[in-house]
Design an enzyme around this catalytic site. Structure first.
Site, PDB file in Angstrom:
ATOM      1  N   CYS A   1       0.884  -1.182   0.000  1.00  0.00           N
ATOM      2  CA  CYS A   1       0.000   0.000   0.000  1.00  0.00           C
ATOM      3  C   CYS A   1       0.914   1.222   0.000  1.00  0.00           C
ATOM      4  O   CYS A   1       1.180   1.788   1.050  1.00  0.00           O
ATOM      5  CB  CYS A   1      -0.870   0.017   1.250  1.00  0.00           C
ATOM      6  SG  CYS A   1      -1.640  -1.562   1.627  1.00  0.00           S
ATOM      7  N   ALA A   2       1.406   1.594  -1.160  1.00  0.00           N
ATOM      8  CA  ALA A   2       2.623   2.408  -1.180  1.00  0.00           C
ATOM      9  C   ALA A   2       2.457   3.919  -1.313  1.00  0.00           C
ATOM     10  O   ALA A   2       3.361   4.659  -0.916  1.00  0.00           O
ATOM     11  CB  ALA A   2       3.522   1.912  -2.297  1.00  0.00           C
ATOM     12  N   ALA A   3       1.361   4.422  -1.879  1.00  0.00           N
ATOM     13  CA  ALA A   3       1.296   5.870  -2.170  1.00  0.00           C
ATOM     14  C   ALA A   3       1.087   6.674  -0.889  1.00  0.00           C
ATOM     15  O   ALA A   3       0.361   6.228  -0.010  1.00  0.00           O
ATOM     16  CB  ALA A   3       0.152   6.149  -3.142  1.00  0.00           C
TER      17      ALA A   3
ATOM     18  N   GLY B   1       6.121   7.111   1.264  1.00  0.00           N
ATOM     19  CA  GLY B   1       6.932   7.280   2.479  1.00  0.00           C
ATOM     20  C   GLY B   1       7.771   6.055   2.800  1.00  0.00           C
ATOM     21  O   GLY B   1       8.955   6.158   3.128  1.00  0.00           O
TER      22      GLY B   1
ATOM     23  N   CYS C   1      -1.504   4.120  11.097  1.00  0.00           N
ATOM     24  CA  CYS C   1      -1.354   5.372  11.842  1.00  0.00           C
ATOM     25  C   CYS C   1      -2.650   5.613  12.615  1.00  0.00           C
ATOM     26  O   CYS C   1      -3.172   6.713  12.633  1.00  0.00           O
ATOM     27  CB  CYS C   1      -1.006   6.534  10.925  1.00  0.00           C
ATOM     28  SG  CYS C   1      -2.273   6.939   9.734  1.00  0.00           S
TER      29      CYS C   1
HETATM   30  C1  SAM Z   1      -1.597   4.611   4.871  1.00  0.00           C
HETATM   31  S1  SAM Z   1      -1.700   4.780   3.178  1.00  0.00           S
HETATM   32  C2  SAM Z   1      -0.108   4.344   2.654  1.00  0.00           C
HETATM   33  C3  SAM Z   1       0.953   5.365   2.913  1.00  0.00           C
HETATM   34  C4  SAM Z   1       2.292   4.998   2.323  1.00  0.00           C
HETATM   35  N1  SAM Z   1       2.713   3.683   2.729  1.00  0.00           N
HETATM   36  C5  SAM Z   1       3.341   6.008   2.705  1.00  0.00           C
HETATM   37  O1  SAM Z   1       4.116   5.753   3.616  1.00  0.00           O
HETATM   38  O2  SAM Z   1       3.422   7.052   2.038  1.00  0.00           O
HETATM   39  C6  SAM Z   1      -2.632   3.405   2.686  1.00  0.00           C
HETATM   40  C7  SAM Z   1      -2.755   3.199   1.200  1.00  0.00           C
HETATM   41  O3  SAM Z   1      -3.523   1.998   0.988  1.00  0.00           O
HETATM   42  C8  SAM Z   1      -4.275   2.164  -0.188  1.00  0.00           C
HETATM   43  N2  SAM Z   1      -5.445   1.214  -0.155  1.00  0.00           N
HETATM   44  C9  SAM Z   1      -6.720   1.494   0.064  1.00  0.00           C
HETATM   45  N3  SAM Z   1      -7.475   0.388  -0.022  1.00  0.00           N
HETATM   46  C10 SAM Z   1      -6.662  -0.617  -0.325  1.00  0.00           C
HETATM   47  C11 SAM Z   1      -6.843  -1.999  -0.585  1.00  0.00           C
HETATM   48  N4  SAM Z   1      -8.042  -2.565  -0.528  1.00  0.00           N
HETATM   49  N5  SAM Z   1      -5.749  -2.722  -0.902  1.00  0.00           N
HETATM   50  C12 SAM Z   1      -4.535  -2.156  -0.968  1.00  0.00           C
HETATM   51  N6  SAM Z   1      -4.306  -0.846  -0.718  1.00  0.00           N
HETATM   52  C13 SAM Z   1      -5.354  -0.097  -0.411  1.00  0.00           C
HETATM   53  C14 SAM Z   1      -4.708   3.616  -0.146  1.00  0.00           C
HETATM   54  O4  SAM Z   1      -5.018   4.072  -1.452  1.00  0.00           O
HETATM   55  C15 SAM Z   1      -3.490   4.300   0.458  1.00  0.00           C
HETATM   56  O5  SAM Z   1      -2.664   4.844  -0.535  1.00  0.00           O
END
Ligand code: SAM
Length: 432
Positions: free
Chosen positions: A111-113, A116, A233
């Site tokens: 879950c990368a966007a 960070g 978080c």
């Molecule tokens: C907490 S954020 C990630 C922040 C990122 N790791 C960073 O450090 O910048 C969680 C991410 O999970 C994605 N997400 C949402 N639903 C998801 C799903 N069902 N499977 C995988 N990723 C998902 C979101 O779009 C979001 O970008």
């Protein structure tokens, strides 16, 4: 004092008991802000010598520093554009060190966007191994692409898919996996009032159900002995201990190595939950390497560019997608069945009778690998002119030239008749 949802407060009281008042008092403090150095681009020693932003070391992250956003704006410094550091909430920097990344590891960020964790993993891999950086959201993935590009990513594939498809493609493949799960964001309350408005208890339960699915799929993609780090978080038990405990109970080979909560009343940070799991059971891996066609005549214009403007000769691990040329990672799994945003390093575009280098290439190359570098000091206004998209008068005619700040390449320009035409991407140009 900000107003917080009743149900949230009730639940935190149950968890924290005697510490509850101390936790509530932390909402009277300012939020914390941090930046993390990209050690692939600049050593800690050199960065500290620049003496910028009145930094203070973050205790749990060698590369991380606190800064005070009321006195400086590191996001508006050209070194940020150069990928020398990434702005990241300090407690979020506690996640990647738990992966204990070794050079050559195959790592997945599920879950990368906006990047960070992925940018941190990249600097730890230090141009070795492989990072697969995945994001399900087709809009958020663009920021991920930009941030990884700025960090100088070569050994990185960016995918845009869900955890089920990912699992089918990568069963048993990775040494390390990070799941920074989508969550109800309770640790964002001090930082972002919208996170308070957006919070409901049903959102906590909805997130929990997604988290359970993601961790199940994630675990399948680990090889035997591999490490999975799960983080959020948020503070709710439902999204943290409950997810991990249920998962461990259902998977005999999964061992909980450690779990940690960072609370804003205990540390200088907004708060985080991190759990580290090791996989002891076997997993069959059928992932095939990507088959690459040897390219010769097709990439003639790239080779001409390389001879004229670079001091390196890249290995023939090239891939053409339309007229876009990529350098694929040394180890490259077959990802043909997935939606892919980047197959490694985008080198540039093969146009008729010429090659146009990509912005990503300028960020990947070290200054000594480029024939012509126009270096600009950090305190010289010309660097802002370049970032605004203006031409620079250089008095030379060298062709493709990398513009650098403090010796770190930041983008391309094409020089003729004493003028450097600006090739800094239009979408990235600064407006200040
Ligand atoms: C907490 S954020 C990630 C922040 C990122 N790791 C960073 O450090 O910048 C969680 C991410 O999970 C994605 N997400 C949402 N639903 C998801 C799903 N069902 N499977 C995988 N990723 C998902 C979101 O779009 C979001 O970008």
């Amino acid at each position: 004092m900000i107003s917080l949802p009743e149900k949230f407060l009730e639940d935190v009281k149950v968890i924290l008991q005697d510490e509850y008042e101390e936790f509530i008092d932390s909402y009277n403090e300012n939020k914390t802000t941090g930046l993390r150095l990209n050690t692939m681009k600049m050593s800690k020693e050199k960065f500290q010598k620049l003496n910028l932003f009145d930094l203070e070391q973050i205790p749990w992250t060698n590369e991380g520093f606190y800064y005070d956003e009321s006195v400086c704006k590191p996001g508006k410094n050209p070194l940020h554009e150069a990928g020398v550091y990434y702005l990241q909430e300090p407690s979020a920097m506690s996640v990647v060190p738990k992966l204990d990344i070794q050079k050559g590891d195959r790592v997945l960020d599920m879950c990368a966007a906006p990047g960070g964790k992925s940018t941190y993993i990249l600097s730890q891999l230090d141009d070795t191994g492989l990072l697969v950086s995945n994001e399900i959201n087709p809009i958020r993935i663009n920021a991920l692409g930009e941030n990884l590009e700025r960090f100088g990513a070569r050994n990185c594939i960016i995918t845009n898919t869900d955890s089920t498809r990912l699992r089918k493609a990568f069963t048993g493949y990775f040494d390390k996996i990070v799941i920074d799960a989508p969550c109800s964001g309770e640790g964002m309350f001090r930082k972002d009032p919208f996170a308070i408005q957006d919070w409901t208890y049903s959102k906590v339960l909805e997130c929990q159900s997604i988290q359970k699915e993601i961790i199940r799929d994630g675990y399948k993609m680990l090889k035997k002995g591999g490490i999975l780090v799960y983080s959020t978080c948020t503070f709710s038990r439902e999204e943290n201990e409950d997810v991990i405990e249920e998962f461990i109970a259902e998977n005999e080979g999964a061992v909980l190595i450690e779990k940690e909560r960072l609370w804003p009343h205990k540390i200088k940070g907004e708060g985080h939950f991190v759990a580290k799991i090791q996989k002891l059971d076997d997993e069959d891996c059928r992932v095939k390497e990507m088959k690459l066609k040897k390219l010769n005549n097709e990439i003639k214009e790239y080779r001409n560019f390389e001879k004229k403007f670079l001091n390196i000769n890249l290995d023939n691990r090239f891939m053409l997608r339309g007229d876009n040329l990529y350098l694929v990672p040394d180890e490259c799994p077959n990802v043909e069945k997935l939606k892919v945003l980047r197959y490694g390093l985008h080198l540039g575009v093969l146009k008729k009778n010429r090659f146009e280098p990509s912005h990503a290439l300028s960020h990947y190359l070290k200054p000594e690998q480029i024939k012509y570098v126009q270096n600009i000091e950090l305190n010289d206004e010309t660097i802002f002119d370049y970032l605004r998209g203006n031409v620079i008068n250089t008095g030379e005619s060298r062709g493709w030239v990398a513009v650098a700040v403090e010796g770190i390449p930041i983008g391309w320009g094409k020089e003729s008749n004493g003028v450097l035409k600006n090739h800094y991407p239009k979408g990235l140009r600064i407006k200040y």
